[in-house]
Design an enzyme around this catalytic site. Structure first.
Site, PDB file in Angstrom:
ATOM      1  CD  GLU A 119      13.371   4.032  15.187  1.00  0.00           C
ATOM      2  OE1 GLU A 119      12.359   4.116  15.923  1.00  0.00           O
ATOM      3  OE2 GLU A 119      13.289   3.913  13.957  1.00  0.00           O
ATOM      4  CE  LYS A 179      -4.065  -2.134   2.046  1.00  0.00           C
ATOM      5  NZ  LYS A 179      -5.081  -2.141   3.133  1.00  0.00           N
ATOM      6  CG  HIS A 232       9.602   5.811  13.638  1.00  0.00           C
ATOM      7  ND1 HIS A 232      10.051   4.603  14.107  1.00  0.00           N
ATOM      8  CD2 HIS A 232       8.599   5.508  12.768  1.00  0.00           C
ATOM      9  CE1 HIS A 232       9.355   3.618  13.556  1.00  0.00           C
ATOM     10  NE2 HIS A 232       8.469   4.149  12.737  1.00  0.00           N
ATOM     11  NE  ARG A 259       8.097  -2.560   9.886  1.00  0.00           N
ATOM     12  CZ  ARG A 259       7.066  -1.835   9.494  1.00  0.00           C
ATOM     13  NH1 ARG A 259       7.259  -0.579   9.143  1.00  0.00           N
ATOM     14  NH2 ARG A 259       5.851  -2.332   9.429  1.00  0.00           N
TER      15      ARG A 259
END
Length: 519
Positions: A259, A151, A278, A230
């Site tokens: 992160e 998508k 992010h 990712r």
């Protein structure tokens, strides 16, 4: 009926919280301390996480109350999917709800790098004004390579077509027609894709390909690499190396292998590396979409339904009406069959008629097995763990497809025993019982039904009707059928109220009645 309890461990859009609070008691945190989650998870029927919390096996086991786990986002990398499936815990996510936001984030990085947006901003803020320093480039006519054509990848292609870019993509799991519909050239391998990608953007799940130095070195000189999917999918050290040598013009990262990234992160030294914390799904529109989709999935799963955004059931791509019709039919035929056959001494055959899509068969099989085993076992059984439970019980379900031009029909029987057939048709999206234990009937299946198997003798119907009336229960409809071979009959009553246990007890005391079933 006790309202379910739902735990939300991180910030969720208020629209989703409001939906959940209509049906459940909700404890919502902006950020639940990680160490508290294992201590309290067992007090909830459902838990919703985002990215900060992990749900490994040791956190999931030993909590029989827990029925649903949801990830308010597209991936479920932080959830032990295998354990959830084993335990019959439905796993929900929100695929595609943030597709536009993630794709736009990728283009924000591309434009920032090509047009020196971040560098020009810092330049003006420092009191300088030199246009020559920041000569940029255009997206127009550049070649965009997309890894992963789900998508988000498709949304990126739509945007790229608007910029009149040349778009190439790699995804071995997507049909040719999807690429063609988006005006995208399909590449069969990464080795073919990267050399023609002036800009490379990644849009795969965690299970996607790992991109290292060897592959990255095949990009054209002056290429740009973007990752908003990712962290760790693209070798960050390799990116820094190629920036050092000047092979890459720029890098845009919204996700990182760690992160937040450590102080010595190698791309910090490169001003043409655009790094964001992010933010791919961090828009008001995406947050609302994710929250609502997640909440709707959790509510449906708690109600025993199969939502379209469940991860650990192979939900077919049907319209909501088609899905709902088949789901209801599968549950009805499985439940009736299981009550009629408490001992399953042979494999079960699921016979399908009508235009039922082949890609619906795995899901239908699991839904039927769940309906059958729910009547047989005290353990939790649903479409999530039906295959696991069937294997434990040694239960086999065979599938046969018959007349494709007939009305959509689901039938179950014991292999080699046609007299055990129970059949439900789905005419005009209304489940109709056509056969039960080999006896021909024809009635729309009611919400509440009581069935008796009794001697085909005078007076039985009157006795049953009188007794039901004495309990203050109204009969909406009545249907009779005969088993000619053993002089028995069956009677199905559509009722307006639930059937108390005392009524079942009293019915079983009528001499001519052999069995009483409540649906």
């Amino acid at each position: 009926m006790t309202r379910p309890r739902i735990l939300i461990t991180e910030t969720l859009g208020q629209e989703g919280i409001d939906l959940l609070r209509e049906v459940a008691d909700v404890d919502a945190y902006d950020l639940l301390p990680k160490e508290q989650l294992p201590e309290i998870i067992g007090n909830y029927d459902a838990v919703i996480v985002r990215s900060a919390h992990r749900l490994p096996r040791e956190t999931l086991i030993g909590h029989p109350r827990l029925k649903v786990v949801a990830r308010a986002g597209s991936g479920v990398d932080n959830v032990d999917l295998k354990t959830c499936t084993e335990l019959g815990i439905a796993v929900i996510n929100a695929p595609g709800a943030n597709a536009v936001a993630a794709a736009e984030q990728a283009f924000a990085h591309m434009l920032a790098i090509l047009r020196n947006v971040h560098l020009g901003d810092a330049h003006v803020r420092s009191g300088e004004w030199s246009r020559k320093k920041f000569l940029g480039g255009e997206l127009h006519e550049r070649r965009l390579g997309i890894i992963g054509f789900g998508k988000v990848g498709r949304e990126a292609a739509r945007i790229a077509n608007g910029f009149r870019m040349k778009v190439y993509a790699y995804d071995p799991f997507v049909a040719d027609e999807i690429f063609q519909a988006h005006n995208v050239t399909r590449m069969e391998t990464l080795e073919e894709l990267l050399p023609v990608s002036d800009i490379l953007t990644l849009h795969t799940p965690k299970s996607g390909p790992q991109i290292g130095l060897d592959l990255l070195s095949t990009l054209p000189a002056g290429a740009i690499v973007i990752n908003v999917a990712r962290g760790g999918m693209i070798d960050e050290e390799a990116l820094a190396t190629l920036m050092d040598t000047g092979h890459l013009l720029g890098v845009g990262l919204d996700v990182f292998s760690q992160e937040p990234p450590p102080a010595d992160f190698p791309l910090f030294r490169h001003p043409r590396a655009v790094l964001t914390p992010h933010l791919g799904g961090s828009t008001h529109e995406a947050m609302t979409g994710v929250a609502v989709m997640t909440a709707q999935g959790v509510i449906a799963a708690l109600q025993g339904l199969t939502p379209p955004n469940i991860v650990n059931v192979p939900v077919p791509p049907l319209t909501p009406d088609e899905f709902g019709m088949l789901d209801e039919g599968a549950r009805i035929v499985g439940r009736i069959f299981a009550q009629m056959h408490r001992t399953l001494h042979a494999p079960i055959v699921l016979s399908l008629k009508g235009p039922i899509p082949k890609n619906a068969l795995p899901w239908l099989k699991q839904t039927v097995l769940a309906a059958i085993l729910n009547e047989q076992l005290a353990d939790r059984v649903n479409a999530v763990n039906a295959l696991v439970k069937a294997e434990e019980q040694g239960l086999k379900l065979l599938v046969e497809e018959r007349d494709a031009n007939a009305l959509p029909t689901l039938a179950l029987r014991l292999e080699g025993h046609p007299e055990t057939t129970t059949e439900v048709s789905l005419e005009n999206h209304v489940p109709r019982l056509r056969r039960i234990n080999g006896v021909a009937v024809d009635l729309p299946w009611p919400d509440i039904a009581l069935m008796t198997v009794h001697d085909d003798a005078p007076g039985v119907v009157g006795k049953v009707g009188t007794l039901v009336g004495q309990y203050g229960i109204n009969i909406g409809n009545l249907h009779l059928g005969r088993q000619e071979n053993n002089h028995q009959a069956l009677m199905i009553l559509s009722l307006d109220q639930t059937v108390p246990d005392d009524l079942v007890r009293d019915l079983n005391q009528i001499t001519d009645i052999h069995h009483v079933f409540v649906f």
